[in-house]
Design an enzyme around this catalytic site. Structure first.
Site, PDB file in Angstrom:
ATOM      1  N   SER A 260      50.795  45.982  46.272  1.00  0.00           N
ATOM      2  CA  SER A 260      51.445  43.831  46.861  1.00  0.00           C
ATOM      3  C   SER A 260      51.487  43.722  45.451  1.00  0.00           C
ATOM      4  O   SER A 260      51.062  43.807  44.085  1.00  0.00           O
ATOM      5  CB  SER A 260      50.275  43.534  47.508  1.00  0.00           C
ATOM      6  OG  SER A 260      48.906  43.365  46.482  1.00  0.00           O
TER       7      SER A 260
ATOM      8  N   GLU B 286      52.174  39.468  43.210  1.00  0.00           N
ATOM      9  CA  GLU B 286      51.898  38.037  43.236  1.00  0.00           C
ATOM     10  C   GLU B 286      52.413  37.112  42.547  1.00  0.00           C
ATOM     11  O   GLU B 286      53.267  37.334  41.909  1.00  0.00           O
ATOM     12  CB  GLU B 286      50.387  37.421  43.034  1.00  0.00           C
ATOM     13  CG  GLU B 286      49.888  36.161  43.161  1.00  0.00           C
ATOM     14  CD  GLU B 286      48.459  36.058  42.967  1.00  0.00           C
ATOM     15  OE1 GLU B 286      47.468  36.395  43.639  1.00  0.00           O
ATOM     16  OE2 GLU B 286      47.802  35.316  41.962  1.00  0.00           O
TER      17      GLU B 286
ATOM     18  N   ASP C 179      40.101  25.569  43.860  1.00  0.00           N
ATOM     19  CA  ASP C 179      39.641  24.454  42.714  1.00  0.00           C
ATOM     20  C   ASP C 179      40.328  23.039  42.673  1.00  0.00           C
ATOM     21  O   ASP C 179      41.478  23.019  42.860  1.00  0.00           O
ATOM     22  CB  ASP C 179      39.704  25.058  41.523  1.00  0.00           C
ATOM     23  CG  ASP C 179      39.387  26.092  41.118  1.00  0.00           C
ATOM     24  OD1 ASP C 179      37.788  26.293  41.060  1.00  0.00           O
ATOM     25  OD2 ASP C 179      40.446  27.356  40.482  1.00  0.00           O
TER      26      ASP C 179
ATOM     27  N   PHE D 111      43.962  31.565  29.243  1.00  0.00           N
ATOM     28  CA  PHE D 111      43.323  31.993  30.475  1.00  0.00           C
ATOM     29  C   PHE D 111      42.665  32.664  31.120  1.00  0.00           C
ATOM     30  O   PHE D 111      41.716  32.308  31.669  1.00  0.00           O
ATOM     31  CB  PHE D 111      45.200  32.604  31.149  1.00  0.00           C
ATOM     32  CG  PHE D 111      44.919  32.541  32.379  1.00  0.00           C
ATOM     33  CD1 PHE D 111      44.542  31.432  33.446  1.00  0.00           C
ATOM     34  CD2 PHE D 111      45.281  33.688  33.150  1.00  0.00           C
ATOM     35  CE1 PHE D 111      45.026  31.358  34.820  1.00  0.00           C
ATOM     36  CE2 PHE D 111      44.645  33.337  34.887  1.00  0.00           C
ATOM     37  CZ  PHE D 111      44.551  32.288  35.519  1.00  0.00           C
TER      38      PHE D 111
ATOM     39  N   HIS E 247      47.013  45.164  43.152  1.00  0.00           N
ATOM     40  CA  HIS E 247      47.554  43.899  43.396  1.00  0.00           C
ATOM     41  C   HIS E 247      47.994  43.749  41.586  1.00  0.00           C
ATOM     42  O   HIS E 247      47.327  43.379  41.253  1.00  0.00           O
ATOM     43  CB  HIS E 247      46.480  42.760  44.203  1.00  0.00           C
ATOM     44  CG  HIS E 247      47.284  41.752  44.019  1.00  0.00           C
ATOM     45  ND1 HIS E 247      47.956  41.788  45.025  1.00  0.00           N
ATOM     46  CD2 HIS E 247      46.989  40.796  43.798  1.00  0.00           C
ATOM     47  CE1 HIS E 247      48.390  40.037  45.422  1.00  0.00           C
ATOM     48  NE2 HIS E 247      47.561  39.577  44.211  1.00  0.00           N
TER      49      HIS E 247
END
Length: 277
Positions: free
Chosen positions: A7, A9, A100, A208, A258
């Site tokens: 998959s 994103e 968040d 990040f 993913h």
């Protein structure tokens, strides 16, 4: 390596031009026959309309697409409206998250507090219509009180009706293996899919990772620092490292992968080609 779920994103682009470009990226990734694409949802629902529009456009290319949905900072009625919208429009999968709040906002009182609350709400109003993916943290959620507490949080999401876990990205395969062992000891056997982050830019990755709690091993950070000013070297080394990580995870029995694509096709395709997937 047949039978492994793949998959991809995306995040919702801010412009029409960006969305057109993303649809081109999707076409390139479709050759790998992914089970689904997913589209993120900004803090506090800040990308709500962009997420809905992006999901609609991605689905229009005959690709199963799962919107992310987070509960923090949003009212129950607003969440019910979104869930019903997705069900009525034919969406069959949701990535259900706590999420968040946007920077500078306090904790929203009176709202659903955790992802298991959102999972329970989705099941309450839509039954088994949706396949529900939830977040997993092999290196522990940065706000978790302990590793065991984090394991319990994931188990509660599954007990509330979630189907699968997708992990935060990581570069230590042993963390994934230890995490699965801990879940199994708690009687939780739901499939947990490793989240894979291609290495594209050293500064961005380090920044990040420091905010989301993903650990960059010292040896990897040192090597990346040595080559950080050479984009070609970073991408070549990153492809090698991520390919090795995926090979080990699949050998350990990971049910699939993913990919956090960062809205790019090339880096992810290189890794999948190396894996023969």
């Amino acid at each position: 390596m047949t039978g492994k779920r793949i998959s991809f994103e995306f995040f919702p682009p801010k412009t029409a031009e960006g969305l057109d470009k993303l649809l081109g990226v999707q076409q390139k990734l479709l050759v790998k026959n992914p089970e689904f694409f997913s589209c993120t949802y900004g803090a506090g629902g800040s990308t709500r309309d962009n997420t809905i529009n992006t999901v609609n456009r991605l689905r229009a290319q005959h690709a199963d697409t799962a919107p992310h949905l987070s509960c923090i900072g949003q009212g129950r009625d607003e969440l019910v409206e979104l869930i019903n919208h997705y069900r009525d429009s034919g969406v069959t999968r949701i990535v259900a998250l706590r999420g968040d709040l946007p920077s500078g906002m306090g904790y929203a009182q009176g709202e659903l507090k955790y992802a298991d609350d959102l999972v329970a709400l989705i099941r309450e109003i839509s039954g088994d219509h949706f396949t529900l993916e939830v977040a997993a943290y092999p290196e522990m959620h940065p706000q978790a009180r302990s590793f065991d507490d984090d394991i319990e949080h994931f188990k509660r999401k599954i007990d509330a009706g979630a189907n699968h876990g997708i992990t935060q990205y990581f570069y230590n395969a042993d963390a994934y293996g230890f995490y699965l062992d801990a879940l199994q000891k708690k009687g939780c056997t739901a499939p947990v899919y490793p989240g894979i982050m291609p290495i594209l830019n050293v500064a961005n990755l380090l920044r990040f990772s420091s905010t989301c709690g993903a650990d960059i091993p010292r040896w990897l950070a040192s090597k990346l620092n040595d080559i950080k000013d050479d984009d070609a070297a970073v991408k070549a080394f990153g492809t090698e490292i991520v390919t090795r990580l995926c090979e080990r995870l699949l050998a350990m029995g990971a049910p699939g992968l993913h990919f956090y694509t960062m809205n790019q096709a090339g880096p992810t395709l290189k890794v999948l080609d190396n894996l023969g997937l």
